[in-house]
Design a protein around this motif. Structure first.
Motif, PDB file in Angstrom:
ATOM      1  N   LEU A  55      -4.954   1.213 -12.426  1.00 31.51           N
ATOM      2  CA  LEU A  55      -4.210   1.199 -13.694  1.00 31.51           C
ATOM      3  C   LEU A  55      -2.761   0.788 -13.460  1.00 31.51           C
ATOM      4  O   LEU A  55      -2.159   0.101 -14.286  1.00 31.51           O
ATOM      5  CB  LEU A  55      -4.283   2.582 -14.349  1.00 31.51           C
ATOM      6  CG  LEU A  55      -5.672   3.028 -14.815  1.00 31.51           C
ATOM      7  CD1 LEU A  55      -5.613   4.442 -15.375  1.00 31.51           C
ATOM      8  CD2 LEU A  55      -6.229   2.066 -15.865  1.00 31.51           C
ATOM      9  N   GLY A  56      -2.210   1.232 -12.329  1.00 31.25           N
ATOM     10  CA  GLY A  56      -0.837   0.837 -12.002  1.00 31.25           C
ATOM     11  C   GLY A  56      -0.707  -0.649 -11.762  1.00 31.25           C
ATOM     12  O   GLY A  56       0.254  -1.283 -12.202  1.00 31.25           O
ATOM     13  N   PRO A  71       6.629  -3.819 -14.654  1.00 27.09           N
ATOM     14  CA  PRO A  71       6.639  -4.595 -13.404  1.00 27.09           C
ATOM     15  C   PRO A  71       6.863  -3.747 -12.165  1.00 27.09           C
ATOM     16  O   PRO A  71       6.306  -4.042 -11.102  1.00 27.09           O
ATOM     17  CB  PRO A  71       7.777  -5.606 -13.624  1.00 27.09           C
ATOM     18  CG  PRO A  71       8.600  -5.046 -14.727  1.00 27.09           C
ATOM     19  CD  PRO A  71       7.698  -4.239 -15.587  1.00 27.09           C
ATOM     20  N   LEU A  72       7.660  -2.673 -12.273  1.00 23.78           N
ATOM     21  CA  LEU A  72       7.924  -1.834 -11.095  1.00 23.78           C
ATOM     22  C   LEU A  72       6.642  -1.126 -10.650  1.00 23.78           C
ATOM     23  O   LEU A  72       6.289  -1.142  -9.459  1.00 23.78           O
ATOM     24  CB  LEU A  72       9.022  -0.817 -11.418  1.00 23.78           C
ATOM     25  CG  LEU A  72       9.346   0.170 -10.295  1.00 23.78           C
ATOM     26  CD1 LEU A  72       9.836  -0.572  -9.052  1.00 23.78           C
ATOM     27  CD2 LEU A  72      10.370   1.202 -10.756  1.00 23.78           C
ATOM     28  N   ILE A  73       5.941  -0.508 -11.607  1.00 28.35           N
ATOM     29  CA  ILE A  73       4.696   0.198 -11.270  1.00 28.35           C
ATOM     30  C   ILE A  73       3.653  -0.779 -10.745  1.00 28.35           C
ATOM     31  O   ILE A  73       2.944  -0.508  -9.762  1.00 28.35           O
ATOM     32  CB  ILE A  73       4.166   0.937 -12.515  1.00 28.35           C
ATOM     33  CG1 ILE A  73       5.152   2.036 -12.939  1.00 28.35           C
ATOM     34  CG2 ILE A  73       2.795   1.528 -12.244  1.00 28.35           C
ATOM     35  CD1 ILE A  73       4.760   2.748 -14.218  1.00 28.35           C
ATOM     36  N   SER A  74       3.570  -1.943 -11.383  1.00 27.02           N
ATOM     37  CA  SER A  74       2.586  -2.938 -10.950  1.00 27.02           C
ATOM     38  C   SER A  74       2.873  -3.421  -9.528  1.00 27.02           C
ATOM     39  O   SER A  74       1.960  -3.520  -8.706  1.00 27.02           O
ATOM     40  CB  SER A  74       2.597  -4.116 -11.929  1.00 27.02           C
ATOM     41  OG  SER A  74       1.667  -5.093 -11.513  1.00 27.02           O
ATOM     42  N   ARG A  75       4.145  -3.675  -9.222  1.00 26.27           N
ATOM     43  CA  ARG A  75       4.479  -4.167  -7.883  1.00 26.27           C
ATOM     44  C   ARG A  75       4.282  -3.103  -6.824  1.00 26.27           C
ATOM     45  O   ARG A  75       3.844  -3.387  -5.695  1.00 26.27           O
ATOM     46  CB  ARG A  75       5.917  -4.685  -7.874  1.00 26.27           C
ATOM     47  CG  ARG A  75       6.084  -6.008  -8.612  1.00 26.27           C
ATOM     48  CD  ARG A  75       7.517  -6.412  -8.738  1.00 26.27           C
ATOM     49  NE  ARG A  75       7.657  -7.645  -9.524  1.00 26.27           N
ATOM     50  CZ  ARG A  75       8.808  -8.143  -9.930  1.00 26.27           C
ATOM     51  NH1 ARG A  75       9.948  -7.520  -9.608  1.00 26.27           N
ATOM     52  NH2 ARG A  75       8.837  -9.253 -10.642  1.00 26.27           N
ATOM     53  N   LEU A  76       4.623  -1.847  -7.149  1.00 19.28           N
ATOM     54  CA  LEU A  76       4.401  -0.769  -6.185  1.00 19.28           C
ATOM     55  C   LEU A  76       2.913  -0.611  -5.886  1.00 19.28           C
ATOM     56  O   LEU A  76       2.516  -0.438  -4.732  1.00 19.28           O
ATOM     57  CB  LEU A  76       4.972   0.542  -6.732  1.00 19.28           C
ATOM     58  CG  LEU A  76       6.494   0.667  -6.734  1.00 19.28           C
ATOM     59  CD1 LEU A  76       6.924   1.966  -7.426  1.00 19.28           C
ATOM     60  CD2 LEU A  76       7.047   0.627  -5.312  1.00 19.28           C
ATOM     61  N   SER A  77       2.089  -0.668  -6.924  1.00 14.51           N
ATOM     62  CA  SER A  77       0.644  -0.542  -6.726  1.00 14.51           C
ATOM     63  C   SER A  77       0.104  -1.715  -5.917  1.00 14.51           C
ATOM     64  O   SER A  77      -0.707  -1.538  -4.996  1.00 14.51           O
ATOM     65  CB  SER A  77      -0.064  -0.460  -8.079  1.00 14.51           C
ATOM     66  OG  SER A  77       0.385   0.656  -8.820  1.00 14.51           O
ATOM     67  N   ARG A  78       0.546  -2.915  -6.269  1.00 12.22           N
ATOM     68  CA  ARG A  78       0.088  -4.100  -5.531  1.00 12.22           C
ATOM     69  C   ARG A  78       0.526  -4.035  -4.067  1.00 12.22           C
ATOM     70  O   ARG A  78      -0.231  -4.393  -3.148  1.00 12.22           O
ATOM     71  CB  ARG A  78       0.648  -5.375  -6.174  1.00 12.22           C
ATOM     72  CG  ARG A  78       0.028  -5.691  -7.524  1.00 12.22           C
ATOM     73  CD  ARG A  78       0.753  -6.841  -8.215  1.00 12.22           C
ATOM     74  NE  ARG A  78       0.256  -7.053  -9.562  1.00 12.22           N
ATOM     75  CZ  ARG A  78      -0.752  -7.857  -9.880  1.00 12.22           C
ATOM     76  NH1 ARG A  78      -1.339  -8.544  -8.912  1.00 12.22           N
ATOM     77  NH2 ARG A  78      -1.162  -7.984 -11.109  1.00 12.22           N
ATOM     78  N   ILE A 132      -1.687  -1.487  -2.182  1.00 15.92           N
ATOM     79  CA  ILE A 132      -3.036  -2.027  -1.951  1.00 15.92           C
ATOM     80  C   ILE A 132      -3.002  -3.100  -0.866  1.00 15.92           C
ATOM     81  O   ILE A 132      -3.848  -3.126   0.031  1.00 15.92           O
ATOM     82  CB  ILE A 132      -3.609  -2.590  -3.268  1.00 15.92           C
ATOM     83  CG1 ILE A 132      -3.853  -1.453  -4.260  1.00 15.92           C
ATOM     84  CG2 ILE A 132      -4.892  -3.370  -3.019  1.00 15.92           C
ATOM     85  CD1 ILE A 132      -4.187  -1.926  -5.668  1.00 15.92           C
ATOM     86  N   TYR A 133      -2.003  -3.958  -0.921  1.00 19.42           N
ATOM     87  CA  TYR A 133      -1.901  -5.024   0.076  1.00 19.42           C
ATOM     88  C   TYR A 133      -1.662  -4.455   1.474  1.00 19.42           C
ATOM     89  O   TYR A 133      -2.254  -4.898   2.466  1.00 19.42           O
ATOM     90  CB  TYR A 133      -0.767  -5.975  -0.299  1.00 19.42           C
ATOM     91  CG  TYR A 133      -0.574  -7.098   0.687  1.00 19.42           C
ATOM     92  CD1 TYR A 133      -1.413  -8.208   0.666  1.00 19.42           C
ATOM     93  CD2 TYR A 133       0.429  -7.033   1.657  1.00 19.42           C
ATOM     94  CE1 TYR A 133      -1.253  -9.235   1.588  1.00 19.42           C
ATOM     95  CE2 TYR A 133       0.596  -8.051   2.577  1.00 19.42           C
ATOM     96  CZ  TYR A 133      -0.241  -9.153   2.540  1.00 19.42           C
ATOM     97  OH  TYR A 133      -0.084 -10.152   3.461  1.00 19.42           O
ATOM     98  N   ALA A 134      -0.790  -3.440   1.572  1.00 16.83           N
ATOM     99  CA  ALA A 134      -0.466  -2.870   2.883  1.00 16.83           C
ATOM    100  C   ALA A 134      -1.689  -2.222   3.531  1.00 16.83           C
ATOM    101  O   ALA A 134      -1.936  -2.413   4.729  1.00 16.83           O
ATOM    102  CB  ALA A 134       0.663  -1.848   2.728  1.00 16.83           C
TER     103      ALA A 134
END
Length: 244
Positions: free
Chosen positions: A38-39, A45-52, A55-57
């Motif tokens: 959901l994030g 944009p802040l929540i989306s980037r933190l979630s992305r 997940i990427y890390a």
């Protein structure tokens, strides 16, 4: 035959630790993954980037290294934080660190599955719910979530099986305490005793396959329940993927 049955009995206590690591990780990883998905889909944009980024890390680094990093990070706080609080025996214990790392790892992979399913939810159903006057929480509970979980369930089943297989490296990365030996450590100890690699590692593999089949069976029952409204409820198809 007696040798094989004796080998099965030797591995029986060990598989309990593998099952414990998986069972302790699945519920928390599932909930964490829902929030991450959901994030990632959030309009913020802040929540989306933190979630992305999270997940990427975790998808971009080996699980073995994640075990080492989390364990040694916890170890670095031992003298200054955990020991004065009297919880170092708990925080540094493999039965805590193991599920913790598995939760962090599986949440990233599961979140990507849920995010894909979230994007595949039919827009027409959401627009119909909106036109019907449902609030956003009602749209999520009655339209988005049922579609999301149905779409994601087959892939999530594979992720749970991968998670169970990943328990094989918990005690290869973390210290073994007392008789807490999982399947791989038991197979390794028996191999060092008589060098019969074929027998010991084959029996360990049989245990992994048996539990994996049980997972497919149980999750298949859940999937049939989720799809019970369909005219001919589809079944889970046995088509193993050897690469994650």
């Amino acid at each position: 035959m007696d040798v094989f049955l004796n080998e099965l009995s030797l591995f029986a206590p060990a598989v309990v630790f593998n099952i414990y690591f998986a069972v302790a990780s699945i519920p928390l990883g599932f909930v964490f993954a829902v929030f991450l998905a959901l994030g990632k889909a959030s309009s913020n944009p802040l929540i989306s980037r933190l979630s992305r980024g999270y997940i990427y890390a975790f998808r971009g680094s080996p699980l073995f290294i994640q075990f080492f990093m989390v364990y040694f990070l916890a170890l670095s706080f031992n003298i200054g934080v955990w020991r004065p609080m009297g919880i170092s025996w708990f925080v540094l214990h493999p039965l805590f660190i193991g599920p913790l790392v598995l939760v962090l790892n599986t949440a990233a992979y599961t979140a990507e599955i849920f995010y894909g399913a979230l994007r595949a939810v039919p827009r027409g159903e959401i627009e119909a719910a909106r036109a019907y006057g449902m609030s956003q929480s009602q749209q999520f509970r009655q339209v988005v979530w049922p579609n999301l979980i149905r779409l994601a369930w087959p892939a999530y089943t594979n992720e749970v099986v991968f998670l169970f297989h990943a328990t094989a490296i918990v005690y290869l990365a973390l210290p073994v305490i007392g008789q807490q030996k999982d399947l791989m450590i038991t197979a390794k100890d028996l191999f060092q005793r008589d060098y019969n690699a074929f027998l010991h590692f084959s029996v360990a593999a049989l245990y992994f396959m048996a539990v994996s089949m049980l997972v497919f069976f149980l999750f298949g029952l859940v999937y049939r329940r989720l799809m019970r409204h369909m005219p001919a409820a589809p079944r889970m198809r046995w088509a193993p993927k050897w690469l994650r």
